[in-house]
Write a protein that holds these residues in place. Structure first.
Motif, mmCIF file in Angstrom:
data_model
loop_
_atom_site.group_PDB
_atom_site.id
_atom_site.type_symbol
_atom_site.label_atom_id
_atom_site.label_comp_id
_atom_site.label_asym_id
_atom_site.label_seq_id
_atom_site.Cartn_x
_atom_site.Cartn_y
_atom_site.Cartn_z
ATOM 1 N N ARG A 119 42.452 26.773 42.405
ATOM 2 C CA ARG A 119 43.660 27.478 41.979
ATOM 3 C C ARG A 119 44.068 28.533 42.995
ATOM 4 N NH1 ARG A 119 43.142 30.120 36.264
ATOM 5 N NH2 ARG A 119 42.829 27.909 35.724
ATOM 6 N N ALA A 120 43.088 29.223 43.569
ATOM 7 C CA ALA A 120 43.391 30.254 44.560
ATOM 8 C C ALA A 120 44.019 29.642 45.809
ATOM 9 C CB ALA A 120 42.118 31.015 44.926
ATOM 10 N N VAL A 121 43.485 28.492 46.250
ATOM 11 C CA VAL A 121 44.026 27.843 47.447
ATOM 12 C C VAL A 121 45.461 27.390 47.212
ATOM 13 C CG1 VAL A 121 43.832 25.809 48.927
ATOM 14 C CG2 VAL A 121 41.803 27.143 48.362
ATOM 15 N N LEU A 122 45.728 26.787 46.068
ATOM 16 C CA LEU A 122 47.089 26.321 45.781
ATOM 17 C C LEU A 122 48.070 27.481 45.682
ATOM 18 C CD1 LEU A 122 46.361 23.502 43.174
ATOM 19 C CD2 LEU A 122 47.023 23.238 45.564
ATOM 20 N N SER A 123 47.633 28.580 45.092
ATOM 21 C CA SER A 123 48.511 29.751 45.001
ATOM 22 C C SER A 123 48.780 30.345 46.382
ATOM 23 C CB SER A 123 47.888 30.801 44.090
ATOM 24 O OG SER A 123 47.731 30.298 42.781
ATOM 25 N N ALA A 124 47.721 30.442 47.202
ATOM 26 C CA ALA A 124 47.890 30.973 48.554
ATOM 27 C C ALA A 124 48.754 30.051 49.399
ATOM 28 C CB ALA A 124 46.529 31.168 49.211
ATOM 29 N N LEU A 125 48.717 28.739 49.098
ATOM 30 C CA LEU A 125 49.508 27.783 49.875
ATOM 31 C C LEU A 125 51.000 28.050 49.731
ATOM 32 C CD1 LEU A 125 49.466 25.263 51.638
ATOM 33 C CD2 LEU A 125 49.506 23.877 49.559
ATOM 34 N N GLY A 126 51.423 28.424 48.523
ATOM 35 C CA GLY A 126 52.838 28.751 48.344
ATOM 36 C C GLY A 126 53.264 29.918 49.213
ATOM 37 N N LEU B 251 59.041 32.012 49.911
ATOM 38 C CA LEU B 251 58.088 33.103 49.715
ATOM 39 C C LEU B 251 58.160 33.637 48.287
ATOM 40 C CD1 LEU B 251 55.997 34.994 50.950
ATOM 41 C CD2 LEU B 251 57.877 36.470 51.713
ATOM 42 N N LEU B 252 59.366 33.726 47.746
ATOM 43 C CA LEU B 252 59.522 34.188 46.363
ATOM 44 C C LEU B 252 58.853 33.224 45.390
ATOM 45 C CD1 LEU B 252 60.753 36.196 44.362
ATOM 46 C CD2 LEU B 252 62.857 34.828 44.409
ATOM 47 N N VAL B 253 59.024 31.927 45.654
ATOM 48 C CA VAL B 253 58.378 30.930 44.798
ATOM 49 C C VAL B 253 56.859 31.080 44.878
ATOM 50 C CG1 VAL B 253 57.995 28.455 44.464
ATOM 51 C CG2 VAL B 253 60.295 29.313 44.914
ATOM 52 N N GLY B 254 56.361 31.332 46.093
ATOM 53 C CA GLY B 254 54.922 31.558 46.242
ATOM 54 C C GLY B 254 54.463 32.782 45.481
ATOM 55 N N GLY B 255 55.278 33.835 45.484
ATOM 56 C CA GLY B 255 54.932 35.045 44.731
ATOM 57 C C GLY B 255 54.880 34.784 43.240
ATOM 58 N N VAL B 256 55.807 33.977 42.744
ATOM 59 C CA VAL B 256 55.783 33.611 41.324
ATOM 60 C C VAL B 256 54.502 32.833 41.006
ATOM 61 C CG1 VAL B 256 56.921 32.236 39.544
ATOM 62 C CG2 VAL B 256 58.286 33.630 41.101
ATOM 63 N N ASN C 74 51.700 33.907 38.295
ATOM 64 C CA ASN C 74 51.267 32.995 37.241
ATOM 65 C C ASN C 74 49.755 32.814 37.252
ATOM 66 O OD1 ASN C 74 51.893 30.823 35.186
ATOM 67 N ND2 ASN C 74 50.891 29.593 36.759
ATOM 68 N N THR C 75 49.200 32.686 38.456
ATOM 69 C CA THR C 75 47.751 32.537 38.576
ATOM 70 C C THR C 75 47.019 33.752 38.010
ATOM 71 O OG1 THR C 75 47.956 31.118 40.515
ATOM 72 C CG2 THR C 75 45.853 32.235 40.218
ATOM 73 N N MET C 76 47.524 34.944 38.309
ATOM 74 C CA MET C 76 46.852 36.154 37.855
ATOM 75 C C MET C 76 46.983 36.335 36.339
ATOM 76 S SD MET C 76 45.448 37.127 40.520
ATOM 77 C CE MET C 76 44.706 38.530 39.714
ATOM 78 N N VAL C 77 48.138 35.960 35.782
ATOM 79 C CA VAL C 77 48.305 36.068 34.326
ATOM 80 C C VAL C 77 47.339 35.131 33.614
ATOM 81 C CG1 VAL C 77 49.880 35.585 32.411
ATOM 82 C CG2 VAL C 77 50.697 36.839 34.404
ATOM 83 N N VAL C 78 47.232 33.895 34.106
ATOM 84 C CA VAL C 78 46.300 32.943 33.508
ATOM 85 C C VAL C 78 44.866 33.436 33.665
ATOM 86 C CG1 VAL C 78 45.393 30.589 33.665
ATOM 87 C CG2 VAL C 78 47.858 30.995 33.820
ATOM 88 N N SER C 79 44.589 34.049 34.824
ATOM 89 C CA SER C 79 43.245 34.563 35.064
ATOM 90 C C SER C 79 42.883 35.654 34.055
ATOM 91 C CB SER C 79 43.136 35.102 36.490
ATOM 92 O OG SER C 79 41.847 35.613 36.741
ATOM 93 N N VAL C 80 43.834 36.528 33.740
ATOM 94 C CA VAL C 80 43.580 37.578 32.751
ATOM 95 C C VAL C 80 43.272 36.972 31.388
ATOM 96 C CG1 VAL C 80 44.641 39.477 31.472
ATOM 97 C CG2 VAL C 80 44.915 39.333 33.945
ATOM 98 N N LEU C 81 44.030 35.946 31.004
ATOM 99 C CA LEU C 81 43.810 35.308 29.708
ATOM 100 C C LEU C 81 42.442 34.630 29.642
ATOM 101 C CD1 LEU C 81 47.346 33.748 29.081
ATOM 102 C CD2 LEU C 81 46.394 35.817 28.070
ATOM 103 N N GLU C 82 42.042 34.015 30.735
ATOM 104 C CA GLU C 82 40.777 33.290 30.744
ATOM 105 C C GLU C 82 39.561 34.206 30.863
ATOM 106 O OE1 GLU C 82 41.144 30.564 33.957
ATOM 107 O OE2 GLU C 82 42.260 29.065 32.791
ATOM 108 N N ARG C 83 39.773 35.415 31.348
ATOM 109 C CA ARG C 83 38.634 36.299 31.638
ATOM 110 C C ARG C 83 38.603 37.519 30.699
ATOM 111 N NH1 ARG C 83 39.721 37.159 37.865
ATOM 112 N NH2 ARG C 83 37.922 38.556 37.722
ATOM 113 N N ARG C 84 39.108 37.343 29.493
ATOM 114 C CA ARG C 84 39.122 38.476 28.562
ATOM 115 C C ARG C 84 37.707 38.921 28.198
ATOM 116 N NH1 ARG C 84 43.094 36.464 23.942
ATOM 117 N NH2 ARG C 84 42.109 34.489 24.522
ATOM 118 N N ARG C 85 36.783 37.983 28.035
ATOM 119 C CA ARG C 85 35.406 38.376 27.727
ATOM 120 C C ARG C 85 34.799 39.182 28.873
ATOM 121 N NH1 ARG C 85 32.936 35.780 23.460
ATOM 122 N NH2 ARG C 85 30.896 36.063 24.443
ATOM 123 N N GLU C 86 35.085 38.761 30.103
ATOM 124 C CA GLU C 86 34.583 39.506 31.269
ATOM 125 C C GLU C 86 35.163 40.919 31.286
ATOM 126 O OE1 GLU C 86 35.493 39.726 36.023
ATOM 127 O OE2 GLU C 86 35.599 37.755 35.084
#
Length: 396
Positions: free
Chosen positions: A28-35, A282-287, A291-303
């Protein structure tokens, strides 16, 4: 008894925590950085290619010189086509700072590969009379054969511009072409004349030969003039009155190098359009990063809940997720800069241009990625910091 102070995270600890979060989801990090990388690479490549093209153009201008002026007939007071005097080239030679004068005159004839081709098939080639010093004035040269001289300009010999030779299927001097009802020997083929592209599409014959064999009236249609660099503006001011003292308003004076500079400005406008497209990428990549960070927050609530229960403050949680966003964007930006520089170097090498990449382009690109990373990670970081430890630990 004093209260306990929360532990402070140093820059190294923040970076380590951010990298740890990215390593848990590498795909997921690689795909996000690719944008981000695609947007940055596009912008850097566009700037680099444009700068390389402009540098090549400026070097060509330095080599060709910006001291060439042309004089052509304009329109009369009644809207008719004006005519330059036959003595105009000799009059221009009398201007003090002038170092070279050449002239061409339009001839009412067509040139064809053989006499079997219909007269109507002109292939866009103009037949022109040319003075012997035209080539030296333009700073051009021959790719094959030789230029007109005092001997050959009186006989049915012809020199072809580079484009005219290509359209006629003539590769080298020595053959024959048909013009004005008779055969002409091809004396030479010119290299491209960058400051006078009209010469590339012309078939040139000597002044005397044009009058003798093609019915040329002796009036020049274009006069090319070279002067010292310091006196170009002064010569320009007097050139029209020198060419046609009676009607200087009927003479159009131009500087061919201005057309090349205008070409560079037009390329700059096109570059702005491409930069806009890169900014959209670049704007699309920022979006994507957001999105990646929002999903990460949802998945890592226990952490997040575990860290908060162990003493991490809201600020530290916010800093961790913001650091992840910045590292994600920075890695994509660095990859994009390298890719854009590689594309610039490859394209410039293919075109024979000097590879040029302004220093502000990579710096600006990295700055843009950090800005995108900050904006994209700000909301997810604040959302993570606001999670209650008990609610976060209870998340499944």
């Amino acid at each position: 008894m004093s209260g306990l102070a929360p532990a402070r995270l140093g820059p190294r600890d923040v970076a380590r925590a951010g990298l740890a979060g990215l390593r848990t989801r590498p795909a997921r990090a690689v795909l996000s950085a690719l944008g981000i990388a695609i947007g940055i690479a596009t912008m850097v490549a566009v700037i680099g290619i444009s700068s390389s093209s402009k540098e090549d153009l400026l070097r060509r201008l330095d080599r060709l010189g910006t001291n060439l002026l042309t004089a052509k007939p304009g329109s009369t007071l009644f809207g008719d086509q004006a005519e330059l005097p036959e003595t105009a080239p000799e009059m221009v030679r009398r201007i003090g700072p002038v170092t070279g004068v050449g002239a061409t005159g339009s001839v009412d004839a067509t040139v064809r590969r053989t006499d079997r081709i219909p007269v109507e098939v002109t292939q866009g080639i103009a037949v022109q009379a040319a003075s012997p010093d035209l080539l030296a004035t333009l700073g051009a040269g021959t790719a094959s054969g030789r230029w007109l001289n005092a001997a050959t300009e009186r006989y049915p010999g012809m020199v072809l511009g580079s484009e005219a030779a290509r359209r006629l299927g003539v590769d080298a001097a020595g053959g024959r072409v048909f013009a004005g009802g008779r055969w002409f020997t091809v004396l030479g083929v010119l290299r491209p004349a960058e400051l006078a592209p009209e010469i590339d599409r012309s078939a040139l014959v000597g002044w005397d030969a044009a009058e003798r064999y093609l019915g040329f009236d002796g009036h020049p249609t274009t006069i090319y003039e070279r002067s010292t660099d310091a006196s170009v503006d002064g010569v320009r001011d007097v050139l029209a009155r020198t060419v046609n003292p009676e009607h200087p308003e009927e003479v159009e004076v131009a500087r061919p190098s201005d057309a090349l500079r205008a070409k560079a400005e037009a390329a700059g406008a096109f570059t702005g359009l491409l930069l806009g497209l890169g900014a959209v990428a670049l704007l699309v990549g920022g979006v994507g990063v957001a999105n990646t960070m929002v999903v990460s927050v949802l998945e890592r609530r226990r952490e997040i809940g575990l860290r908060r229960s162990l003493g991490a403050t809201r600020g530290q949680v916010r800093t961790q997720f913001l650091a992840e966003s910045l590292l994600l964007s920075a890695s994509g930006g660095a990859a994009g800069v390298l890719l854009g520089a590689a594309v610039t170097a490859g394209f410039a090498a293919a075109k024979g241009w000097p590879p040029v990449l302004p220093g502000w382009a990579p710096a600006g690109a990295l700055g843009a990625t950090l800005l995108i990373g900050t904006v994209a990670g700000l909301y997810p970081a604040v959302r993570a910091a606001r999670l209650s430890p008990t609610v976060a630990l209870a998340a499944v």
